[in-house]
Design a protein around this motif. Structure first.
Motif, PDB file in Angstrom:
ATOM      1  N   LEU A  55       0.824  -1.204   0.000  1.00 42.59           N
ATOM      2  CA  LEU A  55       0.000   0.000   0.000  1.00 42.59           C
ATOM      3  C   LEU A  55       0.862   1.259   0.000  1.00 42.59           C
ATOM      4  CD1 LEU A  55      -2.750  -1.098   2.542  1.00 42.59           C
ATOM      5  CD2 LEU A  55      -3.083  -0.685   0.088  1.00 42.59           C
ATOM      6  N   ARG A  56       1.932   1.244   0.765  1.00 41.48           N
ATOM      7  CA  ARG A  56       2.814   2.413   0.814  1.00 41.48           C
ATOM      8  C   ARG A  56       3.535   2.631  -0.512  1.00 41.48           C
ATOM      9  NH1 ARG A  56       4.840   1.264   7.003  1.00 41.48           N
ATOM     10  NH2 ARG A  56       3.328   2.642   8.023  1.00 41.48           N
ATOM     11  N   GLN A  57       4.015   1.552  -1.107  1.00 43.53           N
ATOM     12  CA  GLN A  57       4.700   1.668  -2.398  1.00 43.53           C
ATOM     13  C   GLN A  57       3.744   2.176  -3.469  1.00 43.53           C
ATOM     14  OE1 GLN A  57       7.721   1.431  -3.552  1.00 43.53           O
ATOM     15  NE2 GLN A  57       8.940   0.041  -2.312  1.00 43.53           N
ATOM     16  N   LEU A  58       2.565   1.564  -3.547  1.00 44.30           N
ATOM     17  CA  LEU A  58       1.614   1.934  -4.576  1.00 44.30           C
ATOM     18  C   LEU A  58       1.053   3.333  -4.343  1.00 44.30           C
ATOM     19  CD1 LEU A  58      -0.247  -1.484  -4.834  1.00 44.30           C
ATOM     20  CD2 LEU A  58       1.277  -0.476  -6.552  1.00 44.30           C
ATOM     21  N   GLY A  59       0.942   3.722  -3.075  1.00 45.81           N
ATOM     22  CA  GLY A  59       0.442   5.055  -2.764  1.00 45.81           C
ATOM     23  C   GLY A  59       1.361   6.163  -3.228  1.00 45.81           C
ATOM     24  N   SER A  60       2.638   5.826  -3.424  1.00 44.55           N
ATOM     25  CA  SER A  60       3.611   6.823  -3.877  1.00 44.55           C
ATOM     26  C   SER A  60       3.741   6.867  -5.392  1.00 44.55           C
ATOM     27  CB  SER A  60       4.979   6.545  -3.255  1.00 44.55           C
ATOM     28  OG  SER A  60       5.525   5.321  -3.762  1.00 44.55           O
TER      29      SER A  60
ATOM     30  N   ARG B  71       9.451  -7.449  -6.343  1.00 41.45           N
ATOM     31  CA  ARG B  71       9.282  -8.616  -7.210  1.00 41.45           C
ATOM     32  C   ARG B  71       7.806  -8.843  -7.544  1.00 41.45           C
ATOM     33  NH1 ARG B  71      12.753 -12.737  -7.368  1.00 41.45           N
ATOM     34  NH2 ARG B  71      11.345 -13.391  -9.040  1.00 41.45           N
ATOM     35  N   VAL B  72       6.950  -8.635  -6.553  1.00 41.50           N
ATOM     36  CA  VAL B  72       5.510  -8.793  -6.787  1.00 41.50           C
ATOM     37  C   VAL B  72       5.014  -7.745  -7.780  1.00 41.50           C
ATOM     38  CG1 VAL B  72       3.227  -8.609  -5.727  1.00 41.50           C
ATOM     39  CG2 VAL B  72       5.023  -9.896  -4.576  1.00 41.50           C
TER      40      VAL B  72
ATOM     41  N   PRO C 274       9.169  -0.465  -8.482  1.00 37.76           N
ATOM     42  CA  PRO C 274      10.000   0.735  -8.307  1.00 37.76           C
ATOM     43  C   PRO C 274      11.347   0.570  -9.000  1.00 37.76           C
ATOM     44  CG  PRO C 274       9.051   0.026  -6.213  1.00 37.76           C
ATOM     45  CD  PRO C 274       8.776  -1.063  -7.192  1.00 37.76           C
ATOM     46  N   CYS C 275      11.871   1.664  -9.536  1.00 38.68           N
ATOM     47  CA  CYS C 275      13.155   1.608 -10.252  1.00 38.68           C
ATOM     48  C   CYS C 275      14.292   1.144  -9.354  1.00 38.68           C
ATOM     49  CB  CYS C 275      13.483   2.986 -10.828  1.00 38.68           C
ATOM     50  SG  CYS C 275      12.318   3.546 -12.097  1.00 38.68           S
ATOM     51  N   ALA C 276      14.140   1.382  -8.051  1.00 36.99           N
ATOM     52  CA  ALA C 276      15.219   1.045  -7.122  1.00 36.99           C
ATOM     53  C   ALA C 276      15.250  -0.429  -6.735  1.00 36.99           C
ATOM     54  CB  ALA C 276      15.090   1.894  -5.857  1.00 36.99           C
ATOM     55  N   THR C 277      14.315  -1.232  -7.244  1.00 39.70           N
ATOM     56  CA  THR C 277      14.304  -2.651  -6.902  1.00 39.70           C
ATOM     57  C   THR C 277      15.602  -3.316  -7.354  1.00 39.70           C
ATOM     58  OG1 THR C 277      11.898  -2.763  -7.106  1.00 39.70           O
ATOM     59  CG2 THR C 277      13.104  -4.849  -7.214  1.00 39.70           C
TER      60      THR C 277
END
Length: 200
Positions: free
Chosen positions: A26-31, A174-175, A183-186
């Motif tokens: 949720l935090r990743q997608l919220g950004s 990964r998901v 995210p680009c930083a993965t």
């Protein structure tokens, strides 16, 4: 010119251990601009969230764009006419896995997953259990045969993670890779290091 249609993802959090994965998603997608999240939190997940993260239901729900009650079988996401790009159950309990595998649709999480499968959209189940009994394995096989993706959240030790947070973030990346929005930083696997190379 009209704004492009947002990429809609349904996120479900069940009572299995690993609530941090749902919160992290949720935090990743919220950004991420252009992504709209629809959240379902089961009653059991409320207990796990409090135990593992110290968060209350309202704090988690505040991270999503739209919130649906797990018992609301009339919710928009219960219909195939609702346009979405897929669903992630993070974490996914063995009860929820069984409900999805057998098409029970006994709550909104299972119904939304059933809709995703019948509409041939992407369904990812971050299953959390060990060891696995035969019923678990057969249910995973059934979901896979229906087009779902079984994604146990396992750490990638080749990255030499320095914290639990790093392991969780990489798994989340990964998901999201499966939806083309990681995210680009993965971190990525870049091949074997030369023998004798120093590790962090």
């Amino acid at each position: 010119m009209p704004d492009p249609k947002p990429q809609r993802l349904i996120i479900a959090i069940t009572g299995a251990t690993g609530a941090v994965y749902g919160v992290g998603l949720l935090r990743q997608l919220g950004s991420m601009p252009g992504v709209e999240t629809h959240l379902i939190v089961s009653d059991a997940a409320v207990l796990t969230l409090h135990q593992e993260t110290g968060m209350q239901r309202r704090e988690v729900e505040a991270l999503a764009h739209v919130v649906h009650k797990a018992r609301d079988m009339a919710a928009s996401i219960a219909s195939g006419s609702f346009q979405s790009d897929g669903m992630i159950i993070a974490p996914c309990s063995m009860k929820t896995l069984a409900s999805v595998a057998h098409g029970l649709s006994d709550n909104l999480i299972a119904r939304a997953a059933d809709v995703i499968l019948k509409e041939r959209r992407r369904l990812v189940l971050m299953v959390r259990e060990t060891p696995l009994n035969l019923a678990h394995l057969r249910n995973m096989t059934s979901v896979t045969e229906m087009g779902g993706i079984i994604f146990p959240p396992l750490p990638s030790f080749y990255l030499h993670p320095q914290s639990i947070a790093q392991m969780v973030e990489h798994t989340i990346g990964r998901v999201l890779d499966l939806f083309g929005i990681a995210p680009c930083a993965t971190p990525r696997w870049c091949g074997l290091e030369p023998l004798g190379a120093a590790h962090p």
